[in-house]
Write a protein that holds these residues in place. Structure first.
Motif, PDB file in Angstrom:
ATOM      1  N   UNK A   1       7.355  15.668   0.839  1.00 20.81           N
ATOM      2  CA  UNK A   1       6.609  14.770   1.991  1.00 20.81           C
ATOM      3  C   UNK A   1       7.683  14.114   2.802  1.00 20.81           C
ATOM      4  N   UNK A   2       7.293  14.083   4.113  1.00 18.30           N
ATOM      5  CA  UNK A   2       8.046  13.103   4.834  1.00 18.30           C
ATOM      6  C   UNK A   2       7.368  12.168   5.895  1.00 18.30           C
ATOM      7  N   UNK A   3       7.831  11.241   6.470  1.00 18.41           N
ATOM      8  CA  UNK A   3       7.140  10.240   7.248  1.00 18.41           C
ATOM      9  C   UNK A   3       8.279   9.717   8.279  1.00 18.41           C
ATOM     10  N   UNK A   4       7.813   9.746   9.710  1.00 20.24           N
ATOM     11  CA  UNK A   4       8.362   9.066  10.638  1.00 20.24           C
ATOM     12  C   UNK A   4       7.425   7.921  11.365  1.00 20.24           C
ATOM     13  N   UNK A   5       8.142   6.810  11.495  1.00 23.02           N
ATOM     14  CA  UNK A   5       7.007   5.875  12.248  1.00 23.02           C
ATOM     15  C   UNK A   5       7.911   5.369  13.373  1.00 23.02           C
ATOM     16  N   UNK A   6       7.154   5.297  14.768  1.00 19.91           N
ATOM     17  CA  UNK A   6       8.034   4.907  15.885  1.00 19.91           C
ATOM     18  C   UNK A   6       6.987   3.646  16.474  1.00 19.91           C
ATOM     19  N   UNK A   7       7.597   2.986  16.846  1.00 23.25           N
ATOM     20  CA  UNK A   7       6.958   1.769  17.245  1.00 23.25           C
ATOM     21  C   UNK A   7       6.204   1.991  18.528  1.00 23.25           C
ATOM     22  N   UNK A   8       4.972   1.779  19.093  1.00 16.58           N
ATOM     23  CA  UNK A   8       4.558   2.018  20.359  1.00 16.58           C
ATOM     24  C   UNK A   8       4.914   0.890  21.352  1.00 16.58           C
TER      25      UNK A   8
ATOM     26  N   UNK B   1       0.846  -1.282  -0.238  1.00 10.65           N
ATOM     27  CA  UNK B   1      -0.135   0.125  -0.063  1.00 10.65           C
ATOM     28  C   UNK B   1       0.855   1.269   0.040  1.00 10.65           C
ATOM     29  N   UNK B   2       0.450   2.271  -0.413  1.00  8.10           N
ATOM     30  CA  UNK B   2       1.077   3.569  -0.465  1.00  8.10           C
ATOM     31  C   UNK B   2       1.595   4.105   0.640  1.00  8.10           C
ATOM     32  N   UNK B   3       2.657   4.720   0.912  1.00 10.54           N
ATOM     33  CA  UNK B   3       2.891   5.153   2.280  1.00 10.54           C
ATOM     34  C   UNK B   3       3.452   4.041   3.380  1.00 10.54           C
ATOM     35  N   UNK B   4       3.633   2.802   2.850  1.00 10.50           N
ATOM     36  CA  UNK B   4       4.397   1.914   4.083  1.00 10.50           C
ATOM     37  C   UNK B   4       5.777   1.954   3.998  1.00 10.50           C
ATOM     38  N   UNK B   5       6.253   2.143   3.086  1.00 16.42           N
ATOM     39  CA  UNK B   5       7.990   2.566   3.090  1.00 16.42           C
ATOM     40  C   UNK B   5       8.488   3.719   3.364  1.00 16.42           C
ATOM     41  N   UNK B   6       9.123   3.993   4.200  1.00 16.64           N
ATOM     42  CA  UNK B   6       9.708   5.287   4.401  1.00 16.64           C
ATOM     43  C   UNK B   6      10.853   5.947   3.364  1.00 16.64           C
ATOM     44  N   UNK B   7      11.247   4.860   2.658  1.00 16.42           N
ATOM     45  CA  UNK B   7      11.919   5.210   1.336  1.00 16.42           C
ATOM     46  C   UNK B   7      11.132   6.015   0.383  1.00 16.42           C
ATOM     47  N   UNK B   8       9.947   6.064   0.464  1.00 18.72           N
ATOM     48  CA  UNK B   8       9.294   6.658  -0.489  1.00 18.72           C
ATOM     49  C   UNK B   8       8.866   7.969  -0.498  1.00 18.72           C
ATOM     50  N   UNK B   9       9.483   8.632   0.862  1.00 19.48           N
ATOM     51  CA  UNK B   9       9.408   9.974   1.114  1.00 19.48           C
ATOM     52  C   UNK B   9      10.388  10.829   0.754  1.00 19.48           C
ATOM     53  N   UNK B  10      10.353  12.010   0.634  1.00 24.38           N
ATOM     54  CA  UNK B  10      11.503  12.955   0.130  1.00 24.38           C
ATOM     55  C   UNK B  10      12.477  13.014   1.087  1.00 24.38           C
ATOM     56  N   UNK B  11      12.283  12.982   2.414  1.00 25.72           N
ATOM     57  CA  UNK B  11      13.430  13.365   3.589  1.00 25.72           C
ATOM     58  C   UNK B  11      12.648  12.692   4.873  1.00 25.72           C
TER      59      UNK B  11
END
Length: 142
Positions: A98-105, A26-36
């Motif tokens: 666009x950017x995205x950061x994901x942190x495990x809760x 699905x779109x947006x699941x990989x951090x590499x897809x974002x510019x920074x």
């Protein structure tokens, strides 16, 4: 154990498998897809976890903070602002787009009470821990 005869065609099949995996996700699941990716610090205190992200030049309206499944997701966009009229950039090191950061809760946090504050280009997300008295509660029987 069988000996594997490697050939360059094997590398092509690996590249193809990787490309198919990227298309199927699905779109947006990989951090590499974002510019920074903005830099972040995660600090644990006795009461909460604090996620601090540096977002200079990003407005509050262009950032979203969500608890998705087991992750805290911070997404947004930094717009490119051309500062010189008619000039040509000789060096362009700042990141835009666009950017995205994901942190495990971790277990034992209150997803309902997550709060975020943004001031002076710094976003602070507070993820409170569940107090021990809330983990265990006696249920009255009627």
């Amino acid at each position: 154990m069988a000996k594997l005869q490697w050939s360059s065609w094997m590398a092509l099949s690996e590249i193809r498998a990787e490309a198919e995996g990227m298309v199927l996700e699905p779109a947006g699941t990989k951090d590499a897809a974002y510019a920074w990716q903005p830099v972040a610090d995660v600090v644990e205190t006795a009461e909460d976890f604090r996620v601090v992200l540096e977002l200079p030049g990003v407005s509050r309206e262009d950032v979203s903070v969500e608890a998705r499944g087991r992750f805290l997701v911070v997404e947004g966009r930094r717009a490119f602002a051309k500062e010189t009229e008619g000039g040509v950039y000789q060096v362009l090191e700042r990141s835009y787009g666009p950017f995205c950061r994901r942190f495990a809760l971790p277990k034992g946090v209150s997803r309902v009470e997550i709060a975020a504050v943004m001031k002076d280009g710094v976003l602070v997300v507070l993820v409170p821990k569940v107090r021990p008295e809330l983990l265990r509660r006696r249920i009255p029987i009627s």
